[in-house]
Structure formats: C-alpha cells, structure tokens
Design an enzyme around this catalytic site. Structure first.
Site, PDB file in Angstrom:
ATOM      1  N   GLY A  10       3.081   3.886  -0.509  1.00  0.00           N
ATOM      2  CA  GLY A  10       4.489   3.564  -0.233  1.00  0.00           C
ATOM      3  C   GLY A  10       5.341   3.614  -1.493  1.00  0.00           C
ATOM      4  CB  ALA A  58       4.891  -4.006   5.116  1.00  0.00           C
ATOM      5  CE1 TYR A  59       7.543   0.833  11.795  1.00  0.00           C
ATOM      6  CE2 TYR A  59       7.616  -1.146  13.147  1.00  0.00           C
ATOM      7  CZ  TYR A  59       7.991   0.162  12.921  1.00  0.00           C
ATOM      8  OH  TYR A  59       8.814   0.798  13.820  1.00  0.00           O
ATOM      9  CB  THR A  60       9.036  -1.085   5.286  1.00  0.00           C
ATOM     10  OG1 THR A  60       8.883   0.345   5.251  1.00  0.00           O
ATOM     11  CG2 THR A  60       7.905  -1.734   4.528  1.00  0.00           C
ATOM     12  CE1 TYR A 123       9.736  -5.454   6.734  1.00  0.00           C
ATOM     13  CE2 TYR A 123      11.735  -6.550   5.987  1.00  0.00           C
ATOM     14  CZ  TYR A 123      10.540  -5.927   5.706  1.00  0.00           C
ATOM     15  OH  TYR A 123      10.149  -5.765   4.398  1.00  0.00           O
TER      16      TYR A 123
HETATM   17  N1  LIG Z   1      11.763  -1.453   0.782  1.00  0.00           N
HETATM   18  C1  LIG Z   1      12.443  -2.589   0.631  1.00  0.00           C
HETATM   19  O1  LIG Z   1      13.678  -2.596   0.477  1.00  0.00           O
HETATM   20  C2  LIG Z   1      11.702  -3.906   0.621  1.00  0.00           C
HETATM   21  C3  LIG Z   1      12.457  -5.086   0.439  1.00  0.00           C
HETATM   22  C4  LIG Z   1      11.783  -6.293   0.413  1.00  0.00           C
HETATM   23  C5  LIG Z   1      10.422  -6.338   0.563  1.00  0.00           C
HETATM   24  N2  LIG Z   1       9.719  -5.190   0.762  1.00  0.00           N
HETATM   25  C6  LIG Z   1       8.267  -5.285   0.932  1.00  0.00           C
HETATM   26  O2  LIG Z   1       7.667  -4.584  -0.146  1.00  0.00           O
HETATM   27  C7  LIG Z   1       6.425  -4.010   0.296  1.00  0.00           C
HETATM   28  C8  LIG Z   1       6.401  -2.527  -0.060  1.00  0.00           C
HETATM   29  O3  LIG Z   1       7.486  -1.902   0.610  1.00  0.00           O
HETATM   30  P1  LIG Z   1       7.741  -0.333   0.479  1.00  0.00           P
HETATM   31  O4  LIG Z   1       9.210  -0.123   0.579  1.00  0.00           O
HETATM   32  O5  LIG Z   1       6.967   0.198  -0.675  1.00  0.00           O
HETATM   33  O6  LIG Z   1       7.069   0.174   1.827  1.00  0.00           O
HETATM   34  P2  LIG Z   1       6.848   1.690   2.344  1.00  0.00           P
HETATM   35  O7  LIG Z   1       7.359   2.668   1.367  1.00  0.00           O
HETATM   36  O8  LIG Z   1       7.347   1.743   3.756  1.00  0.00           O
HETATM   37  O9  LIG Z   1       5.251   1.811   2.362  1.00  0.00           O
HETATM   38  C9  LIG Z   1       4.510   1.094   3.282  1.00  0.00           C
HETATM   39  C10 LIG Z   1       3.059   1.166   2.885  1.00  0.00           C
HETATM   40  O10 LIG Z   1       2.311   0.410   3.839  1.00  0.00           O
HETATM   41  C11 LIG Z   1       1.242   1.226   4.326  1.00  0.00           C
HETATM   42  N3  LIG Z   1       0.943   0.852   5.705  1.00  0.00           N
HETATM   43  C12 LIG Z   1       1.779   0.863   6.776  1.00  0.00           C
HETATM   44  N4  LIG Z   1       1.101   0.493   7.882  1.00  0.00           N
HETATM   45  C13 LIG Z   1      -0.186   0.221   7.484  1.00  0.00           C
HETATM   46  C14 LIG Z   1      -1.357  -0.181   8.160  1.00  0.00           C
HETATM   47  N5  LIG Z   1      -1.365  -0.428   9.486  1.00  0.00           N
HETATM   48  N6  LIG Z   1      -2.489  -0.338   7.454  1.00  0.00           N
HETATM   49  C15 LIG Z   1      -2.533  -0.089   6.114  1.00  0.00           C
HETATM   50  N7  LIG Z   1      -1.442   0.299   5.416  1.00  0.00           N
HETATM   51  C16 LIG Z   1      -0.287   0.465   6.105  1.00  0.00           C
HETATM   52  C17 LIG Z   1       1.737   2.648   4.221  1.00  0.00           C
HETATM   53  O11 LIG Z   1       0.607   3.513   4.207  1.00  0.00           O
HETATM   54  P3  LIG Z   1       0.715   5.079   4.683  1.00  0.00           P
HETATM   55  O12 LIG Z   1       1.929   5.639   4.035  1.00  0.00           O
HETATM   56  O13 LIG Z   1      -0.565   5.667   4.129  1.00  0.00           O
HETATM   57  O14 LIG Z   1       0.785   5.065   6.164  1.00  0.00           O
HETATM   58  C18 LIG Z   1       2.471   2.595   2.888  1.00  0.00           C
HETATM   59  O15 LIG Z   1       1.569   2.710   1.825  1.00  0.00           O
HETATM   60  C19 LIG Z   1       6.317  -4.308   1.789  1.00  0.00           C
HETATM   61  O16 LIG Z   1       5.530  -5.453   1.973  1.00  0.00           O
HETATM   62  C20 LIG Z   1       7.739  -4.626   2.194  1.00  0.00           C
HETATM   63  O17 LIG Z   1       7.782  -5.487   3.295  1.00  0.00           O
HETATM   64  C21 LIG Z   1      10.327  -3.972   0.776  1.00  0.00           C
END
Ligand SMILES: NC(=O)c1ccc[n+]([C@@H]2O[C@H](COP(=O)([O-])OP(=O)(O)OC[C@H]3O[C@@H](n4cnc5c(N)ncnc54)[C@H](OP(=O)(O)O)[C@@H]3O)[C@@H](O)[C@H]2O)c1
Length: 287
Positions: A10, A58-60, A123
């Site tokens: 991610g 996470a499912y983001t 979410y």
């Molecule tokens: N983006 C934001 O603005 C934001 C803000 C606050 C907090 N966060 C938190 O920060 C963290 C990282 O966010 P991000 O933006 O980097 O997320 P992202 O780009 O959407 O990446 C999500 C990651 O989770 C993996 N994943 C999804 N479903 C899965 C499953 N069932 N089993 C195992 N792995 C799974 C994906 O793997 P694949 O790609 O291989 O499917 C990917 O590596 C998350 O916990 C999110 O809630 C994000």
C-alpha cells in the site's frame, strides 16, 4: 530486529519498505497473507517470527466502505484482530495503524489520544471497533492514529490535484474540512523510531501544523509551479457517500513524549513534489 509489515504493497507500506534501515524487514501484501484468514496469518507469523509487526493492512476506500460494510469490518476489524491475537501468542510487538476518522470532527481544538471516539463513517466505525478489541486483547499494543496520508506509489489527494491542475486552468477545492496532511516518508521514519523506542498505547502521528484541503491544494499547485487557479468551495458541492469529519486535527503531544517532532506539512509537500519530479526524470542509460 525482525520486522513484518502487513500492508507492504500500500501507500504507507511501500514507504516503510523503502525507508526502513538496519533491520530484517519482510513486507506482505494481501496475496502473501489475507488477514481475514487466521490460518494464513498464523503461517506467516510462524515463518517470520517478527519482534515487531507493523499492521498497515486495511480496506481504505472510505466511500466504498459505506456500501461494503461487511468487507470493511472483516478486513479492518476482524482481520486486524487476527493479526494481534497471533502476535500475542508468538510474543511479537505490534503497531496498529488507525485513523483520525474515529473522531466525529466536532472539536475546535486538536484531538488528544484519550478523547472519545465517535466515528461518522463505516470506515471510521470499523477502525474504532478494531482499536477497542485490540486494547482488550493486548493493552500494550501501540495504536498509531494518522491522517490525510499522501506519498508516491498510489492514489492520494496531491496526486489527483496535481493531475487536475496540469490539465485545467481552474480547480475548486473544499475549504471547510481541517486536518493534518501526513507524508508517507515521514510517517514511515516515525514508525521505525517508535518501534525502536518500544512504544506502547495510543499515539497520534501526523506532519506538523494543520490546514484545509484548499490550503493543501493551493500549496501543492504553487510549489509545483503550475499556473492553475485554485478556488475555495464547500463540501456540500461535493457530496460523497461517507461523511468526513469537519475538524480532525490530531494533537502531537503523545508523539513529543517519545521525543519525536515531525516536519511541517509545508516542508513535506516540497519534498513530495521533489520525489515526484525525481521519479518522472529520465534515467541515464548504463553501457
Ligand atoms: N490513506 C490515508 O489517508 C489514511 C489516513 C489515516 C489512516 N490510514 C491508515 O493507514 C494504513 C495504511 O493506509 P494506506 O493508505 O497505505 O492503504 P492502501 O494504500 O489502501 O493499502 C492497503 C494495504 O492493505 C492491504 N490489504 C487490503 N486488504 C487486505 C487483506 N484482506 N489482507 C491483507 N492485506 C490487505 C493491501 O494489500 P494488496 O495491495 O496486496 O491487496 C495494501 O497493502 C491503513 O491502516 C489505513 O487505515 C490511512
């Protein structure tokens, strides 16, 4: 130190893989282990025997979660709990990545770590439910809330804005939501420091300072030298399935307790643009 990153494919995970130094790091995407499966989680943790697990999977898709509530809870809550249960069994430490969306956004001062959670979206609900269960199973788990994450290697607000600003003369950006942008590079370094310092309990980690999406977009367009005019607008003109908090500034007090001060969001914006340019620049051929 052995470190296993769930969510390594991610936006944040890729930065963690690039930035982590001096340790034995294994990165896992959903193809390596689906966190919804306790067996798959057990197998990879037994194989890698990590000292620390960074749980960034996470499912983001915040709007997607509204119409896929079961999936949101299966991944963000039950999946996260599967990892933490197994970590406790194998005595691995965990840092679980959570979100500002666990708050309702009605404050007019930064949210502290012990402010009441009151999520406004599915979410946010799924992450808040995970936090509660994780604290019960593993009270010393480090729960890191962050917000408005951006960086190279995936969809994010700056990427969208810069693409729009390079093809349009004028863009409108909402000016009635305030929060803290967070650059994946800075967050990845902070996570690494927190693991080294043996962080326990809840921590808020974002780039320093706060702004509206309009402020952030204006800074991005200015810093990248584009000519597009950026105009402020209101969220009621961009209705989306999930409600966003109006104000979700996270206090940095908990991070300062660990002696960590993250760079300002303006500084992070400049470095993000430089990293984008660097990725775009043609490479010299060898030979
Ligand atoms: N983006 C934001 O603005 C934001 C803000 C606050 C907090 N966060 C938190 O920060 C963290 C990282 O966010 P991000 O933006 O980097 O997320 P992202 O780009 O959407 O990446 C999500 C990651 O989770 C993996 N994943 C999804 N479903 C899965 C499953 N069932 N089993 C195992 N792995 C799974 C994906 O793997 P694949 O790609 O291989 O499917 C990917 O590596 C998350 O916990 C999110 O809630 C994000």
């Amino acid at each position: 130190m052995r470190v296993t990153i769930f969510g390594a494919t991610g936006l944040l995970g890729q930065a963690l893989m690039r930035e982590w130094r001096h340790d034995e790091v294994t990165g896992l995407g959903s193809g390596d282990a689906d966190i919804r499966s306790p067996e798959q989680v057990r197998t990879v943790i037994a194989r890698h025997r990590p000292d620390w697990i960074v749980l960034a999977a996470a499912y983001t898709d915040v709007d997607g979660c509204e119409s896929h509530r079961d999936l949101a809870f299966a991944v963000n809550c039950d999946g996260a709990v599967n990892v933490v249960r197994e970590a406790v069994r194998k005595k691995s430490r965990v840092i679980f990545i959570s979100t500002d969306y666990v708050f309702d956004g009605k404050h007019d001062r930064p949210y502290e770590i012990d402010d009441a959670m009151a999520p406004q979206s599915v979410y946010g609900d799924s992450k808040a439910a995970a936090e509660k269960q994780i604290r019960d199973i593993y009270p010393d788990c480090c729960i890191l809330r962050t917000s408005w994450v951006f960086g190279i290697g995936g969809k994010c607000f700056p990427d969208t804005i810069l693409k729009l600003a390079s093809t349009r003369q004028e863009i409108e950006i909402v000016n009635d939501q305030r929060g803290c942008p967070t650059y994946t590079v800075d967050l990845a370094r902070t996570i690494q420091q927190l693991c080294r310092k043996g962080a326990v309990g809840t921590v808020h980690a974002t780039n320093r300072g706060d702004c509206t999406w309009f402020d952030f977009g204006s800074e991005l367009v200015k810093a990248s030298g584009l000519d597009a005019l950026v105009r402020p607008t209101t969220s009621d003109r961009f209705v989306r399935p999930a409600r966003r908090p109006e104000y979700s500034v996270l206090s940095s007090a908990s991070l300062r307790q660990y002696g960590i001060v993250m760079p300002s969001w303006e500084d992070a914006t400049q470095r993000y643009i430089a990293e984008r340019e660097d990725k775009k620049a043609p490479r010299n051929q060898v030979g």
